[in-house]
Design a protein around this motif. Structure first.
Motif, PDB file in Angstrom:
ATOM      1  N   THR A  93      -0.021   9.681  -6.588  1.00 14.17           N
ATOM      2  CA  THR A  93       1.179   9.274  -6.419  1.00 14.17           C
ATOM      3  C   THR A  93       1.880  10.503  -6.961  1.00 14.17           C
ATOM      4  O   THR A  93       3.109  10.371  -7.105  1.00 14.17           O
ATOM      5  CB  THR A  93       0.866   9.038  -8.263  1.00 14.17           C
ATOM      6  N   ASN A  94       1.570  12.248  -6.435  1.00 12.23           N
ATOM      7  CA  ASN A  94       2.645  12.956  -6.040  1.00 12.23           C
ATOM      8  C   ASN A  94       1.754  13.271  -5.145  1.00 12.23           C
ATOM      9  O   ASN A  94       0.964  13.598  -4.590  1.00 12.23           O
ATOM     10  CB  ASN A  94       2.887  13.594  -7.664  1.00 12.23           C
ATOM     11  N   GLY A  95       2.629  14.271  -5.286  1.00 12.15           N
ATOM     12  CA  GLY A  95       2.268  15.444  -4.112  1.00 12.15           C
ATOM     13  C   GLY A  95       0.405  16.604  -4.308  1.00 12.15           C
ATOM     14  O   GLY A  95      -0.251  17.091  -3.819  1.00 12.15           O
ATOM     15  N   ARG A  96       1.003  16.787  -5.870  1.00 15.87           N
ATOM     16  CA  ARG A  96      -0.228  17.759  -6.222  1.00 15.87           C
ATOM     17  C   ARG A  96      -1.491  16.895  -5.934  1.00 15.87           C
ATOM     18  O   ARG A  96      -2.231  17.230  -5.241  1.00 15.87           O
ATOM     19  CB  ARG A  96      -0.156  17.540  -7.402  1.00 15.87           C
ATOM     20  N   GLU A  97      -1.193  15.435  -6.408  1.00 13.84           N
ATOM     21  CA  GLU A  97      -2.306  14.343  -5.862  1.00 13.84           C
ATOM     22  C   GLU A  97      -2.862  14.236  -4.800  1.00 13.84           C
ATOM     23  O   GLU A  97      -4.302  14.645  -4.267  1.00 13.84           O
ATOM     24  CB  GLU A  97      -2.363  12.650  -7.004  1.00 13.84           C
ATOM     25  N   THR A 157       4.369  10.510   3.138  1.00 14.94           N
ATOM     26  CA  THR A 157       5.000  10.943   1.430  1.00 14.94           C
ATOM     27  C   THR A 157       6.415  10.466   1.236  1.00 14.94           C
ATOM     28  O   THR A 157       7.229  11.136   2.234  1.00 14.94           O
ATOM     29  CB  THR A 157       4.369  12.336   1.637  1.00 14.94           C
ATOM     30  N   ASP A 158       6.043  10.518   0.255  1.00 16.51           N
ATOM     31  CA  ASP A 158       8.297  10.217   0.213  1.00 16.51           C
ATOM     32  C   ASP A 158       8.503  11.386  -0.366  1.00 16.51           C
ATOM     33  O   ASP A 158       7.780  12.274  -0.914  1.00 16.51           O
ATOM     34  CB  ASP A 158       7.417   9.574  -1.590  1.00 16.51           C
ATOM     35  N   TRP A 197      10.732  12.357  -2.541  1.00 15.40           N
ATOM     36  CA  TRP A 197      11.125  12.491  -4.198  1.00 15.40           C
ATOM     37  C   TRP A 197      10.236  12.032  -4.686  1.00 15.40           C
ATOM     38  O   TRP A 197       9.424  10.456  -4.809  1.00 15.40           O
ATOM     39  CB  TRP A 197      12.073  12.313  -4.341  1.00 15.40           C
ATOM     40  N   MET A 198       8.772  12.904  -5.129  1.00 18.06           N
ATOM     41  CA  MET A 198       8.141  12.642  -6.300  1.00 18.06           C
ATOM     42  C   MET A 198       8.010  13.415  -7.761  1.00 18.06           C
ATOM     43  O   MET A 198       8.463  14.983  -7.115  1.00 18.06           O
ATOM     44  CB  MET A 198       6.767  12.804  -5.413  1.00 18.06           C
ATOM     45  N   PRO A 199       7.216  12.721  -8.783  1.00 16.83           N
ATOM     46  CA  PRO A 199       6.890  14.557  -9.466  1.00 16.83           C
ATOM     47  C   PRO A 199       5.251  15.069  -9.520  1.00 16.83           C
ATOM     48  O   PRO A 199       4.867  15.196  -8.248  1.00 16.83           O
ATOM     49  CB  PRO A 199       6.624  12.924 -10.664  1.00 16.83           C
ATOM     50  N   GLU A 200       5.769  16.426 -10.176  1.00 21.80           N
ATOM     51  CA  GLU A 200       5.192  17.395 -10.022  1.00 21.80           C
ATOM     52  C   GLU A 200       5.336  18.026  -9.188  1.00 21.80           C
ATOM     53  O   GLU A 200       5.052  19.614  -8.899  1.00 21.80           O
ATOM     54  CB  GLU A 200       4.115  16.908 -10.322  1.00 21.80           C
ATOM     55  N   SER A 228       6.796  17.908  -5.024  1.00 20.21           N
ATOM     56  CA  SER A 228       7.738  16.499  -4.064  1.00 20.21           C
ATOM     57  C   SER A 228       6.867  16.764  -2.604  1.00 20.21           C
ATOM     58  O   SER A 228       6.378  17.860  -2.302  1.00 20.21           O
ATOM     59  CB  SER A 228       9.019  17.251  -3.565  1.00 20.21           C
TER      60      SER A 228
END
Length: 122
Positions: free
Chosen positions: A22-26, A46-47, A49-52, A54
């Motif tokens: 759900t985000n770049g870190r994951e 990958t999107d 614009w993601m939280p945590e 990008s």
């Protein structure tokens, strides 16, 4: 919602082992884990614009790691401006939302991906 749509389209395109985050870190953690287990990923969507973390931060981390330096990474975005500068950001391609299977097919199969064994991270 975008992740579900992408997963649905890719599932209909072939027999891929799809990994999601759900985000770049994951995503980075998932890629590292699969690499350690000897089950590397063949392509990443990958999107931007993601939280945590990008998508452009994610691609920067991946390009800086020799294990992932040649991994095909594709930006998925609504940002038309990025569509003209994705290569400078480190992406191999850019697919603008909304998208359909025909929009994604060149990225998946153009990267030499074989549908029977491919691990695709999203």
């Amino acid at each position: 919602m975008n992740l579900l749509m992408l997963k649905s389209i890719l599932t209909k395109m072939g027999k891929f082992d799809l990994l999601t985050a759900t985000n770049g870190r994951e995503a980075l953690d998932c890629l590292n884990e699969h690499e350690r287990e000897g089950a590397p990923v063949d392509a990443v969507f990958t999107d931007v614009w993601m939280p945590e973390m990008s998508g452009d931060e994610l691609v920067g981390c991946l390009r800086g790691d020799e294990r992932f330096a040649q991994l095909p990474i594709y930006a998925v975005t609504t940002d038309r401006e990025i569509h003209t500068s994705y290569a400078q950001m480190g992406f191999d391609g850019c697919c603008l939302k909304p998208y359909a299977a025909d929009d994604l097919r060149p990225f998946v199969f153009g990267a030499g991906v074989e549908e029977s064994r491919t691990r695709v991270a999203m």
